[in-house]
Structure formats: structure tokens, C-alpha cells
Enzyme design. Structure first.
Site, PDB file in Angstrom:
ATOM      1  N   ASP A  64     -21.680  25.477 -15.269  1.00 18.18           N
ATOM      2  CA  ASP A  64     -20.508  25.215 -14.435  1.00 18.18           C
ATOM      3  C   ASP A  64     -19.278  25.094 -15.333  1.00 18.18           C
ATOM      4  O   ASP A  64     -19.369  24.607 -16.461  1.00 18.18           O
ATOM      5  CB  ASP A  64     -20.649  23.881 -13.668  1.00 18.18           C
ATOM      6  CG  ASP A  64     -21.932  23.821 -12.864  1.00 18.18           C
ATOM      7  OD1 ASP A  64     -22.353  24.874 -12.381  1.00 18.18           O
ATOM      8  OD2 ASP A  64     -22.495  22.715 -12.730  1.00 18.18           O
ATOM      9  N   ASP A  70     -13.651  15.895 -16.282  1.00 20.75           N
ATOM     10  CA  ASP A  70     -15.088  15.671 -16.544  1.00 20.75           C
ATOM     11  C   ASP A  70     -15.259  15.176 -17.973  1.00 20.75           C
ATOM     12  O   ASP A  70     -15.988  14.229 -18.238  1.00 20.75           O
ATOM     13  CB  ASP A  70     -15.906  16.967 -16.498  1.00 20.75           C
ATOM     14  CG  ASP A  70     -15.928  17.632 -15.170  1.00 20.75           C
ATOM     15  OD1 ASP A  70     -14.883  17.637 -14.519  1.00 20.75           O
ATOM     16  OD2 ASP A  70     -17.001  18.144 -14.803  1.00 20.75           O
ATOM     17  N   GLU A  93     -24.924  13.814 -17.629  1.00 21.20           N
ATOM     18  CA  GLU A  93     -25.121  15.149 -17.069  1.00 21.20           C
ATOM     19  C   GLU A  93     -24.348  16.206 -17.856  1.00 21.20           C
ATOM     20  O   GLU A  93     -24.709  17.373 -17.865  1.00 21.20           O
ATOM     21  CB  GLU A  93     -24.676  15.149 -15.604  1.00 21.20           C
ATOM     22  CG  GLU A  93     -25.141  16.359 -14.856  1.00 21.20           C
ATOM     23  CD  GLU A  93     -24.424  16.547 -13.543  1.00 21.20           C
ATOM     24  OE1 GLU A  93     -24.678  15.781 -12.614  1.00 21.20           O
ATOM     25  OE2 GLU A  93     -23.592  17.474 -13.464  1.00 21.20           O
ATOM     26  N   GLU A  94     -23.294  15.806 -18.505  1.00 21.89           N
ATOM     27  CA  GLU A  94     -22.440  16.767 -19.209  1.00 21.89           C
ATOM     28  C   GLU A  94     -22.926  17.121 -20.615  1.00 21.89           C
ATOM     29  O   GLU A  94     -22.314  17.954 -21.275  1.00 21.89           O
ATOM     30  CB  GLU A  94     -21.011  16.216 -19.315  1.00 21.89           C
ATOM     31  CG  GLU A  94     -20.317  16.044 -17.977  1.00 21.89           C
ATOM     32  CD  GLU A  94     -20.027  17.382 -17.276  1.00 21.89           C
ATOM     33  OE1 GLU A  94     -19.873  18.401 -17.975  1.00 21.89           O
ATOM     34  OE2 GLU A  94     -19.983  17.399 -16.039  1.00 21.89           O
ATOM     35  N   ASP A 115     -23.753  10.454 -14.378  1.00 26.08           N
ATOM     36  CA  ASP A 115     -23.027  11.676 -14.023  1.00 26.08           C
ATOM     37  C   ASP A 115     -21.571  11.236 -13.964  1.00 26.08           C
ATOM     38  O   ASP A 115     -21.161  10.554 -13.031  1.00 26.08           O
ATOM     39  CB  ASP A 115     -23.512  12.182 -12.652  1.00 26.08           C
ATOM     40  CG  ASP A 115     -22.784  13.450 -12.226  1.00 26.08           C
ATOM     41  OD1 ASP A 115     -21.841  13.876 -12.920  1.00 26.08           O
ATOM     42  OD2 ASP A 115     -23.152  14.004 -11.173  1.00 26.08           O
ATOM     43  N   LEU A 117     -18.521  12.568 -13.547  1.00 23.18           N
ATOM     44  CA  LEU A 117     -17.597  12.952 -12.469  1.00 23.18           C
ATOM     45  C   LEU A 117     -18.302  13.953 -11.561  1.00 23.18           C
ATOM     46  O   LEU A 117     -18.257  15.160 -11.782  1.00 23.18           O
ATOM     47  CB  LEU A 117     -16.315  13.545 -13.056  1.00 23.18           C
ATOM     48  CG  LEU A 117     -15.061  13.321 -12.201  1.00 23.18           C
ATOM     49  CD1 LEU A 117     -14.842  11.842 -11.891  1.00 23.18           C
ATOM     50  CD2 LEU A 117     -13.842  13.896 -12.883  1.00 23.18           C
ATOM     51  N   ASP A 118     -18.958  13.403 -10.561  1.00 28.26           N
ATOM     52  CA  ASP A 118     -19.728  14.230  -9.642  1.00 28.26           C
ATOM     53  C   ASP A 118     -18.789  14.914  -8.643  1.00 28.26           C
ATOM     54  O   ASP A 118     -17.841  14.301  -8.159  1.00 28.26           O
ATOM     55  CB  ASP A 118     -20.734  13.343  -8.898  1.00 28.26           C
ATOM     56  CG  ASP A 118     -21.480  14.110  -7.840  1.00 28.26           C
ATOM     57  OD1 ASP A 118     -22.257  15.000  -8.217  1.00 28.26           O
ATOM     58  OD2 ASP A 118     -21.246  13.854  -6.651  1.00 28.26           O
ATOM     59  N   GLU A 279     -28.635  12.137 -10.489  1.00 25.39           N
ATOM     60  CA  GLU A 279     -28.160  12.149  -9.110  1.00 25.39           C
ATOM     61  C   GLU A 279     -29.225  11.633  -8.141  1.00 25.39           C
ATOM     62  O   GLU A 279     -29.003  10.655  -7.425  1.00 25.39           O
ATOM     63  CB  GLU A 279     -27.706  13.574  -8.743  1.00 25.39           C
ATOM     64  CG  GLU A 279     -26.532  14.003  -9.614  1.00 25.39           C
ATOM     65  CD  GLU A 279     -26.118  15.463  -9.455  1.00 25.39           C
ATOM     66  OE1 GLU A 279     -24.911  15.731  -9.478  1.00 25.39           O
ATOM     67  OE2 GLU A 279     -26.987  16.340  -9.355  1.00 25.39           O
TER      68      GLU A 279
HETATM   69  P1  AHM Z   1     -22.865  23.470  -3.527  1.00 24.42           P
HETATM   70  O1  AHM Z   1     -21.469  23.814  -3.883  1.00 24.42           O
HETATM   71  O2  AHM Z   1     -23.872  24.467  -3.987  1.00 24.42           O
HETATM   72  O3  AHM Z   1     -23.035  23.127  -2.064  1.00 24.42           O
HETATM   73  O4  AHM Z   1     -23.225  22.145  -4.355  1.00 24.42           O
HETATM   74  C1  AHM Z   1     -22.630  20.924  -4.081  1.00 24.42           C
HETATM   75  C2  AHM Z   1     -23.280  19.872  -4.886  1.00 24.42           C
HETATM   76  C3  AHM Z   1     -22.749  18.507  -4.604  1.00 24.42           C
HETATM   77  O5  AHM Z   1     -23.590  17.829  -3.708  1.00 24.42           O
HETATM   78  C4  AHM Z   1     -22.721  17.866  -5.973  1.00 24.42           C
HETATM   79  O6  AHM Z   1     -21.708  16.919  -6.029  1.00 24.42           O
HETATM   80  C5  AHM Z   1     -22.466  19.065  -6.872  1.00 24.42           C
HETATM   81  O7  AHM Z   1     -23.042  20.162  -6.232  1.00 24.42           O
HETATM   82  C6  AHM Z   1     -23.155  19.035  -8.214  1.00 24.42           C
HETATM   83  O8  AHM Z   1     -22.712  17.994  -8.961  1.00 24.42           O
HETATM   84  P2  AHM Z   1     -21.662  18.160 -10.187  1.00 24.42           P
HETATM   85  O9  AHM Z   1     -20.300  18.290  -9.604  1.00 24.42           O
HETATM   86  O10 AHM Z   1     -21.874  16.877 -10.929  1.00 24.42           O
HETATM   87  O11 AHM Z   1     -22.077  19.374 -10.973  1.00 24.42           O
HETATM   88 MG    MG Z   2     -23.161  15.670  -9.992  1.00 26.28          MG
END
Ligand code: AHM
Ligand code: MG
Length: 340
Positions: A64, A70, A93-94, A115, A117-118, A279
């Protein structure tokens, strides 16, 4: 006499006093973390004002795009927690590997997973984001903490919590003695007890899922969501759909209003998308403490044995009756598949 104002610090200290033999170390961990969270809140709340938005030009280990906030949040938590002498190791997570405590600081008996900044893909749109954390007791005997300290099953958590940076900023946490929510009063910079002993409704009327993944879902999930969308006055359907795309925000609404949040495994996400250690486990601990349920479809989330730090897991979480109903649909799919 007006109502008692209870700061999070007081709540944590009073909670610890109820445990004979408590040393205060654990309170100190939560206190340091609260300070880091206030610093993150300060930056998040002025995200639109300062030139801090946009990609930092890196990708995190999940591929990502990493936003500057973040990185800032990740470092803020690490720096607030690295010197107190209460932690032996952290994992975020990072970061691909565990985060060691610098050599010049003492090592303690606790482990912090977070995590920072989720939901960070939502930052540019000023949508609610959050921080999630989880605390364990170390399993290694002494010195530097290890990967094994950071990959314990969720039922071993001794505390977990999250923060929602929303219209107001809230911190919700559990130490295994119910779930309590605090709202930040920005004028005094304190988290004040606003939601004591949160209980999730036994059943809700909202489902929360990324329906853009419909084409990839198995028939169990497809049939379950269809079921929720059908009209049936006797069982109070159809449900409403709500999906923010920030897990913390979607979970927080589910906790307060009831219903279900799901991020299933599917043909595009064979292991689901969300991370077990950062998470699913902390939110599962919280939901169970509030009277709800969390599963990966076949097993209680808190009983899943982690095999690696950044393991993904399918997640079905929320009101007990809703999650049970979802499990029935998933189970039926398995039976049909087994019969062919
Ligand atoms: P999506 O965009 O595939 O629907 O995923 C959304 C999810 C959220 O529930 C979550 O906050 C995020 O993906 C993953 O977390 P992060 O922002 O920490 O990578
Ligand atoms: Mg997250």
C-alpha cells in the site's frame, strides 16, 4: 453534586489497584500510549492545514502507498514507548520486522503491537481514521523481545484498544474487565470517561462489507448478504448497509449500534485482507468483552494460532446473533462443497 469526571489515567490506575500485586508498570504503558495518541490526534486534526498529506513515496510491506501521517504516527508511538522500561519489544503494521527497544534502555515484561493509522487511504478525503493497539505479556525470559513474543494467540492479550479520530476523538479499551470509552476534551487535552461498560446489542440492523468484492466472494457470503437485503417483517429485514472503509470507524459503529462487519476471504483475497495481530485480535478481544463475537469463519479469532507477524485473516465480527447467522451460511457452503 455534578457527575464525577474520570480521566483515562484515573480509570487505568483504579483498574490496576483492583489487582493485588500490581506494580503500576502496566498503567505506565497505557499512560505513555495515551500521550502518543494525543500527539497523533494533534497532527491528524490539522492534516488539511499543513502540507503533510500525500504519499511519502514509499510502499509499506503490504504494497500500500504510505502516507506521511502513517510514518509520523508509527514513529510517534515507537518513540513514546521505547524508553519507559516496561516493554521488551514492539511490532507495527508498518514495519516488516519486530521493533526492538534501543540497547541503552531497560527492557520490561510487556509487548506492544499496533496499527498506527488504520484506514489511512481515507486521509485525503477527511474521513475518520484510527489507531489500534494490543498488549501481551512477554513469553521470552529476558533481554530483547522476540518474534515469538509478538506472535502469541489473541486470547493471551492483556489489553487492547483503539482510537477513532472522528468528529470527536475517542479511545476505547479493555483490560479484560469490560469495554470502556473515553472522549477527548480538546480544551483540556484529556480523555474523559463517556461510555462506561459498553455492551454490543445482541443483534443489529446494519451490515458492513466492501460489496465491490461481490464478484470474488464464495456463495456463502453472497447468500448471507442477499438474505440481509431481503424484506421480511418477522425477522426485521432488510438490514442497512454502511461501509466507511476504515476498519476502526466501521468497527466502532458496529460496537455501538450492533450488526456485523465482515472482510471475508475471497478469490482475490484468499486469506482475507485484515491483519490478525494488528487488527483482528485487538478488535476481537474488545467485541467479546462487550458481549459480541468474532470468527474467521471456522474458528474464534482469539484462538487462531499465528504463524507470522503480518498474517492476514478473514474477519466476521459484531453482534452475537448476526455473526452466528453468518457462520451458518458459511457452514452451509462448506457442506455443499464437501458433497460435490
Ligand atoms: P477495502 O478498501 O479493500 O474495502 O479495505 C478496507 C480496509 C479497512 O477496513 C481497513 O481500515 C483497511 O482496509 C486496511 O487497513 P490499513 O489502512 O491499516 O492498511
Ligand atoms: Mg489497518
Amino acid at each position: 453534586m455534578s457527575n464525577k469526571v474520570i480521566t483515562i489515567e484515573r480509570h487505568i490506575i483504579e483498574g490496576e489497584r483492583r489487582h493485588p500485586g500490581a506494580t503500576g508498570n502496566f498503567s505506565a504503558v497505557l499512560r505513555d500510549l495515551t500521550l502518543a495518541i494525543k500527539v497523533i490526534w494533534r497532527e491528524v486534526s490539522k492534516a488539511g492545514l499543513v502540507n503533510i498529506l500525500g504519499s511519502a513515496g514509499k510502499e509499506n510491506i503490504h504494497g500500500d502507498a504510505v502516507k506521511k501521517l502513517d510514518v509520523f504516527s508509527d514513529e510517534t508511538i515507537y518513540r513514546a514507548m521505547d524508553h519507559g522500561g516496561h516493554l521488551c519489544v514492539m511490532a507495527s503494521e508498518e514495519n516488516e520486522d519486530v521493533l526492538h527497544i534501543p540497547d541503552n534502555y531497560p527492557k520490561g515484561k510487556y509487548v506492544l503491537l499496533y496499527d498506527p493509522l488504520d484506514g489511512s487511504s481515507n486521509i485525503d478525503a477527511n474521513v475518520t481514521i484510527g489507531t489500534i493497539f494490543s498488549i501481551y505479556r512477554r513469553v521470552s525470559s529476558s533481554g530483547k523481545g522476540t518474534v515469538a513474543d509478538c506472535t502469541q494467540p489473541g486470547y493471551k492479550q492483556i489489553a487492547a484498544g483503539y482510537v477513532v479520530y472522528g468528529p470527536s476523538t475517542m479511545l476505547v479499551y479493555t483490560t479484560g474487565d469490560g469495554v470502556h470509552g473515553f472522549t477527548l476534551d480538546p480544551s483540556i487535552g484529556e480523555f474523559l470517561l463517556s461510555h462506561e461498560n459498553i455492551r454490543i446489542p445482541k443483534r443489529g440492523k446494519i451490515y458492513s462489507v466492501n460489496e465491490g468484492n461481490y464478484a470474488y466472494w464464495g456463495t456463502g457470503v453472497k447468500k448471507y448478504i442477499k438474505h440481509l437485503q431481503e424484506e421480511d417483517k418477522a425477522t426485521d429485514r432488510p438490514y442497512s448497509g454502511r461501509y466507511i472503509g476504515s476498519l476502526v470507524a466501521d468497527f466502532h459503529r458496529t460496537l455501538l449500534y450492533g450488526g456485523i462487519f465482515l472482510y471475508p476471504d475471497d478469490s482475490k483475497h484468499p486469506d482475507g485482507k485484515l491483519r490478525l495481530m494488528y487488527e483482528a485480535n485487538p478488535l476481537a478481544f474488545i467485541v467479546e468483552q462487550a458481549g459480541g463475537r468474532a470468527t474467521n469463519g471456522t474458528r474464534r479469532i482469539l484462538d487462531v494460532a499465528p504463524v507470522k507477524l503480518h498474517q492476514k485473516v478473514p474477519l466476521f465480527i459484531g453482534s452475537e446473533e448476526d455473526v452466528l447467522m453468518c457462520e451458518q451460511f458459511l457452514h452451509q457452503e462448506k457442506e455443499v462443497l464437501a458433497a460435490v
